[in-house]
Design a protein around this motif. Structure first.
Motif: not given
Length: 340
Positions: A175, A180, A197, A199, A202
């Motif tokens: 993402l 995204y 992801d 992260d 995100k």
């Protein structure tokens, strides 16, 4: 190195080391028959120099294929900067890289890529005009996402019989800026999103804003879906991961999704339609190339609409010849590169 250059038909490799700034970089120019080589600059940590060189060579070939199939008057190139453990002055490092590009007399034009930003391109622009994706030029990521979205619709039509994405389950791996933006477009079209992801922030944002369903990174490939959209780094598809797939098609933004061309045959044998990465993700290149030439946004948007047409052509050839779309796209690209 020479064997890899020969097998990939790379024209030249250029190296620079600047101990003062910590710069260690390689530029691969794959093909310049159609025009100057255009391709992004990666700034990543590599396990060794050979890995960085291989990345530059393979991605440069990818850029040549991408440019010629998109109908752009540019060749393909790629820059890789090996990110040092400690960077005393990032701006100075990229200015040094700009001086390096200037010595190539316009044979290579750089742009943003994994690990670099428009601010880095601004630093490069202090030393050379052979750069795009600067703050003034704008971020190409939304245009990459636009092209991938159009390509997903084309892929859905070819594999599932309709380009209506309402209710379609799309699994997005990665993402970042492109991933995204793609998720936002798919959500607006009514698709059901499965996302992963590294992260977690995100992923959480996609859950809150787009109603996405979170999937653990290691589980995404084996999760049932209609379309898998790889949008992270490359080589996600190998003989092991393809055996796990539970999707009808693969269509995403990542470069070099296949660990080898033989993997495309595995996908074909499993009845999974593959949208060649350098065809479907060419929107960013189209934007930076035409923007660098001074074209209006309307002209760029019109050119983006051709991505779906090129994919349709590739899919039609693949079906008629009972071959993987990846092999067909390579054949078409090589044929066009050798014309004129």
């Amino acid at each position: 190195m020479f064997a890899l250059m020969q097998s990939s038909n790379v024209e030249t490799l250029h190296f620079i080391v600047d101990p003062e700034t910590g710069l260690k970089a390689v530029i691969a120019i794959h093909n310049s028959k159609k025009g100057p080589a255009l391709g992004g600059c990666r700034y990543l940590a590599y396990v060794d120099e050979e890995s960085a060189i291989e990345d530059a060579i393979r991605l440069a070939q990818n850029m040549s294929y991408k440019a010629v199939l998109a109908g752009l008057p540019f060749g393909g190139g790629k820059a890789v900067i090996m990110r040092p453990a400690h960077v005393p002055n990032r701006a100075a490092l990229f200015e040094s890289f700009g001086r390096f590009i200037e010595t190539l007399d316009g044979r290579y034009i750089t742009a943003v890529d994994s690990g670099t930003s428009s601010a880095d391109m601004d630093c490069i622009a202090q030393r050379t005009q052979h750069v795009t994706s600067t703050t003034e030029a704008g971020d190409p990521s939304p245009h990459t996402a636009m092209g991938v979205f159009a390509g997903i619709r084309t892929t859905a039509l070819a594999r599932l019989g309709s380009d209506n994405l309402e209710g379609l389950r799309v699994a997005i791996q990665g993402l970042g800026h492109v991933g995204y933006a793609l998720a936002e477009q798919l959500h607006a079209a009514g698709a059901e999103l499965l996302v992963s992801d590294l992260d977690s922030g995100k992923v959480q944002l996609a859950m809150e804003q787009l109603g996405a369903h979170p999937i653990a990174c290691e589980a995404l490939l084996s999760t049932p879906c209609d379309i898998l959209a790889p949008c992270g780094l490359g080589a996600i598809l190998n003989s092991h991961s393809v055996a796990q797939l539970r999707c009808a098609a693969v269509a995403g933004a990542a470069n070099n999704q296949l660990s080898s061309l033989q993997v495309a045959d595995h996908l074909e044998n499993r009845g999974i339609l593959y949208a060649p990465d350098y065809v479907i993700n060419s929107g960013g290149l189209i934007y930076v190339a035409l923007q660098h030439q001074g074209e209006a946004l309307g002209t760029i948007t019109a050119h983006l609409s051709r991505i779906g047409l090129r994919l349709t052509e590739v899919f039609a050839h693949a079906q008629a010849e009972k071959r993987s779309p990846a092999r067909v796209a390579d054949m078409l690209a090589e044929r066009l590169l050798n014309v004129g």
